[in-house]
Design a protein around this motif. Sequence first.
Motif, mmCIF file in Angstrom:
data_model
loop_
_atom_site.group_PDB
_atom_site.id
_atom_site.type_symbol
_atom_site.label_atom_id
_atom_site.label_comp_id
_atom_site.label_asym_id
_atom_site.label_seq_id
_atom_site.Cartn_x
_atom_site.Cartn_y
_atom_site.Cartn_z
ATOM 1 N N VAL A 1 0.869 -1.181 0.000
ATOM 2 C CA VAL A 1 0.000 0.000 0.000
ATOM 3 C C VAL A 1 0.903 1.227 0.000
ATOM 4 O O VAL A 1 1.768 1.377 0.864
ATOM 5 C CB VAL A 1 -0.936 0.024 1.220
ATOM 6 C CG1 VAL A 1 -1.669 1.365 1.305
ATOM 7 C CG2 VAL A 1 -1.945 -1.114 1.131
ATOM 8 N N ALA B 1 -5.436 4.054 4.174
ATOM 9 C CA ALA B 1 -4.291 3.187 4.470
ATOM 10 C C ALA B 1 -4.582 2.321 5.690
ATOM 11 O O ALA B 1 -4.311 1.113 5.701
ATOM 12 C CB ALA B 1 -3.039 4.029 4.706
ATOM 13 N N ILE C 1 -4.826 -1.918 6.205
ATOM 14 C CA ILE C 1 -4.089 -2.673 7.220
ATOM 15 C C ILE C 1 -5.047 -3.490 8.077
ATOM 16 O O ILE C 1 -4.821 -4.673 8.345
ATOM 17 C CB ILE C 1 -3.271 -1.720 8.112
ATOM 18 C CG1 ILE C 1 -2.234 -0.972 7.268
ATOM 19 C CG2 ILE C 1 -2.578 -2.493 9.231
ATOM 20 C CD1 ILE C 1 -1.518 0.127 8.018
ATOM 21 N N ALA D 1 -2.568 -5.461 3.368
ATOM 22 C CA ALA D 1 -1.263 -4.822 3.184
ATOM 23 C C ALA D 1 -0.198 -5.623 3.921
ATOM 24 O O ALA D 1 -0.416 -6.089 5.038
ATOM 25 C CB ALA D 1 -1.295 -3.390 3.701
ATOM 26 N N ILE E 1 3.812 -0.833 4.058
ATOM 27 C CA ILE E 1 3.289 0.490 3.733
ATOM 28 C C ILE E 1 4.442 1.382 3.267
ATOM 29 O O ILE E 1 5.488 1.446 3.914
ATOM 30 C CB ILE E 1 2.626 1.158 4.959
ATOM 31 C CG1 ILE E 1 1.453 0.314 5.472
ATOM 32 C CG2 ILE E 1 2.152 2.571 4.611
ATOM 33 C CD1 ILE E 1 0.243 0.320 4.583
ATOM 34 N N ILE F 1 7.118 -0.104 7.557
ATOM 35 C CA ILE F 1 6.816 1.212 6.987
ATOM 36 C C ILE F 1 8.083 1.778 6.360
ATOM 37 O O ILE F 1 9.105 1.928 7.028
ATOM 38 C CB ILE F 1 6.286 2.183 8.057
ATOM 39 C CG1 ILE F 1 4.963 1.671 8.641
ATOM 40 C CG2 ILE F 1 6.101 3.579 7.463
ATOM 41 C CD1 ILE F 1 4.432 2.520 9.785
#
Length: 229
Positions: free
Chosen positions: A7, A39, A43, A48, A51, A76
């Motif tokens: 994502v 987003a 999750i 996802a 990210i 992330i």
Amino acid sequence: MKTDKIVMLMREQDGETLAVLYLIKKKYDVVTVTSVHDALAKIEKAEADIIVIDNEIEESALKACRTIRRFSEIPILFISSRETVADKVEALEAGGDDYITKPYDLTEFEARIKVHLRRKSKREVSSEQVLRAGDLEIYPEAYQLFKNGTEISLYAKELQLLLFLLQHKGRVFSAEQIYEQIWGAEKFGDVKTVAVHIRNLRKKIEDDPRNPVYIETVRGFGYKFSQKM
């Protein structure tokens, strides 16, 4: 074979078009969103595996990262045109796992994504395992740390770093070696990431972070978990 889901939280729906097309060509399932709300929804629905956050999104990228970290340890990765050390440190301290500056090479971008996906897939540890050191008690699979019976909140990379050093108690590792073990992309990463995470970890587990008794600095060499604990 499972398709990894990426994502990308972008400023615009068609942001980073070349990167998106490249990843799709590489057989990733890529979705671009422009709001933190969207987003988070991905999750929460397990849609996802990683990210990617553009540091120039309309909403605060750092706030978005902190919001995600309240309930998820999903990797992330920040992408940004901001190149200062301060910007990188700020993103990592907000809970980011990695930071890459624009313009970036697409093969390096994918390599970093692969690293974080690989690390994510290897996190499973026996639920029966409990590690103890001094006043610390760690439950690896549950991602929980207790000090004197009080739970201490850690980000995923902080716990992985703590576990790695604890499991090699007394052994000195350079920042480069630690980065390779925890982030897995020595030639792609910035070893300053290690110092940032060590500093944050000390703030959480040490009574006096300036005089640590758990994670010691060996000047000129690196870091180690104290053999005394």
